[in-house]
Design a protein around this motif. Structure first.
Motif, PDB file in Angstrom:
ATOM      1  N   VAL A  37     101.619   2.969  90.397  1.00  0.00           N
ATOM      2  CA  VAL A  37     100.502   3.125  89.468  1.00  0.00           C
ATOM      3  C   VAL A  37      99.170   3.086  90.204  1.00  0.00           C
ATOM      4  CG1 VAL A  37      99.316   2.087  87.500  1.00  0.00           C
ATOM      5  CG2 VAL A  37     101.802   2.216  87.522  1.00  0.00           C
ATOM      6  N   LYS A  38      99.051   2.200  91.195  1.00  0.00           N
ATOM      7  CA  LYS A  38      97.803   2.103  91.949  1.00  0.00           C
ATOM      8  C   LYS A  38      97.517   3.406  92.682  1.00  0.00           C
ATOM      9  CE  LYS A  38      95.387  -0.405  95.593  1.00  0.00           C
ATOM     10  NZ  LYS A  38      95.474  -1.366  96.707  1.00  0.00           N
ATOM     11  N   TYR A  39      98.542   3.999  93.258  1.00  0.00           N
ATOM     12  CA  TYR A  39      98.370   5.252  94.011  1.00  0.00           C
ATOM     13  C   TYR A  39      97.937   6.393  93.102  1.00  0.00           C
ATOM     14  CZ  TYR A  39      99.899   9.693  96.043  1.00  0.00           C
ATOM     15  OH  TYR A  39      99.962  10.996  96.468  1.00  0.00           O
ATOM     16  N   PHE A  40      98.431   6.405  91.885  1.00  0.00           N
ATOM     17  CA  PHE A  40      98.321   7.586  91.029  1.00  0.00           C
ATOM     18  C   PHE A  40      97.230   7.483  89.967  1.00  0.00           C
ATOM     19  CE2 PHE A  40     100.459  10.504  87.802  1.00  0.00           C
ATOM     20  CZ  PHE A  40     100.112  11.654  88.497  1.00  0.00           C
ATOM     21  N   SER A  41      96.817   6.264  89.579  1.00  0.00           N
ATOM     22  CA  SER A  41      95.981   6.075  88.391  1.00  0.00           C
ATOM     23  C   SER A  41      94.519   5.825  88.723  1.00  0.00           C
ATOM     24  CB  SER A  41      96.523   4.912  87.554  1.00  0.00           C
ATOM     25  OG  SER A  41      97.860   5.128  87.186  1.00  0.00           O
ATOM     26  N   ASP A  42      93.647   6.273  87.826  1.00  0.00           N
ATOM     27  CA  ASP A  42      92.216   5.981  87.925  1.00  0.00           C
ATOM     28  C   ASP A  42      91.892   4.639  87.271  1.00  0.00           C
ATOM     29  OD1 ASP A  42      91.475   8.532  89.125  1.00  0.00           O
ATOM     30  OD2 ASP A  42      91.985   9.398  87.185  1.00  0.00           O
ATOM     31  N   ARG A  43      92.486   4.416  86.090  1.00  0.00           N
ATOM     32  CA  ARG A  43      92.335   3.124  85.401  1.00  0.00           C
ATOM     33  C   ARG A  43      93.713   2.620  85.007  1.00  0.00           C
ATOM     34  NH1 ARG A  43      89.205   3.042  80.382  1.00  0.00           N
ATOM     35  NH2 ARG A  43      89.922   5.185  80.083  1.00  0.00           N
TER      36      ARG A  43
END
Length: 396
Positions: free
Chosen positions: A298-304
């Motif tokens: 999620v950290k790699y892929f998400s803005d928020r």
């Protein structure tokens, strides 16, 4: 012109999804801006998937509202009915002046119920009617001035565009990629039929157009045209998920709900599918609600990122901010569970256990989602709010 990055595509307000008295999702609110990836994380059973399914209207929501492109596409009525019931109880012992206020309040809640039901049931019909009017306004001047072969060609295009507009629905602009790639594919349908099904339902009848879109989409997701006539059981898990991605993207949606799309895949295949989604996001300008329990992905892929626990949204912040300054005890517990490929770090890593009864006293001072610093929201009460602001070095 407003900044595209600040344009809210989806807004969820006080969403509740109850199954009888089981509160799968309880008073969840967030928005997703156009072009961003919004990550929704939490342990199994916390309500992530139910939130996604409620947004795409696979469930009729219990209460709250869901807005897409500024229009309410789903609404529940239970909160209004509960407010009316409470007002009626209070009326029995209220003074005459208060009774009049309560009667006005009940009338307002009944109006809200009528509005919610109307929007929920008629949003697609109104949207299709709006698109039909736009088509007519665009073609009428052209048809009035055209003659001969040009007129016949315009009439053909007009009939096609009008038919397509009548078939449009708000919800077709939101597509879902499901967690289990084999369970979400019909074993009796070929890959071609699976990917083309949405186009056919929407009213596309030209086989050449369907063929071109299906074959282009297969190549876009990393498959080849020869795969079109095969069945799902002939593919690996990663290939099946690519078929699921193609089925969603071919509809040219504005929002994709990716429900743990890589959790059933091997680690190396997970990276390929994530990279595929990332490429499609930038190439097609997609907005994505990415549901997962793997925080590193999620950290790699998400803005928020929004963190859910027991049906509630407990923390919401930009990705880097959440990892650098986790505030809610449950978020810190999730982050402490992320393993790293470093033996020295792993020997020293300490898991943080989250014990809600020990961490919070909500018996009197009830919690709500509050903004600690700009863009960083935490579910907390007054005492915790002051403590979090002090931790972040914010006065007041």
């Amino acid at each position: 012109m407003p900044d595209r990055k600040d344009e809210v595509l989806l807004r969820v307000e006080h969403l509740c999804q109850y199954f009888k008295e089981n509160k799968a999702v309880d008073d969840v609110s967030f928005d997703i801006k156009k072009g961003e990836v919004f990550g929704l994380v939490g342990e199994s059973g916390c309500g992530k998937t139910t939130t996604g399914r409620s947004i795409i209207k696979l469930y009729n929501i219990t209460s709250g509202s869901i807005y897409f492109k500024g229009h309410r596409i789903a609404a529940g009525t239970r909160s209004y009915k509960q407010a009316i019931a409470q007002a009626r109880v209070e009326m029995k012992s209220a003074a005459p002046e208060r009774q009049k206020e309560l009667k006005d309040f009940i009338a307002a809640q009944r109006a809200e119920i009528r509005s919610a039901r109307h929007d929920h049931q008629n949003c697609d019909k109104l949207y299709a009617g709006e698109l039909v009017r736009e088509v007519e306004e665009r073609y009428q001047p052209l048809l009035a001035s055209a003659q001969g072969e040009e007129l016949a060609r315009l009439k053909e295009h007009y009939a096609y565009d009008r038919r397509a507009a009548r078939k449009q629905r708000y919800i077709t602009q939101i597509q879902m990629i499901f967690q289990d790639p084999i369970a979400s594919l019909d074993p009796r349908m070929t890959v071609y039929e699976t990917i083309a099904e949405g186009l056919v339902i929407r009213g596309e009848k030209d086989k050449r157009v369907i063929d071109e879109k299906v074959y282009n989409m297969l190549e876009m997701v990393g498959l080849v045209r020869e795969h079109a006539n095969r069945y799902p059981h002939e593919f690996s898990g990663g290939q099946r998920q690519r078929i699921g991605v193609a089925r969603a993207v071919i509809m040219n949606p504005e929002l994709i709900i990716a429900d743990e799309p890589v959790s059933a895949l091997d680690v190396s295949i997970q990276a390929q599918v994530i990279n595929l989604l990332n490429d499609l996001r930038h190439k097609l300008g997609l907005t994505i609600l990415f549901i997962a329990h793997d925080l590193s992905v999620v950290k790699y892929f998400s803005d928020r990122i929004g963190v859910m626990y027991y049906g509630k949204l407990v923390e919401l912040a930009p990705s880097d901010e959440l990892f650098d300054h986790p505030l809610h005890p449950y978020t810190r517990s999730l982050l402490s569970a992320i393993p790293l490929p470093d033996p020295l770090y792993e020997r020293q890593r300490k898991r943080i256990r989250y014990e809600p009864l020990a961490e919070h006293d909500y018996s009197v001072d009830k919690p709500s989602l509050r903004e600690i610093v700009p863009g960083h929201f935490v579910q907390c009460n007054d005492a915790e709010f002051a403590a979090y602001k002090a931790r972040m070095g914010v006065e007041g």
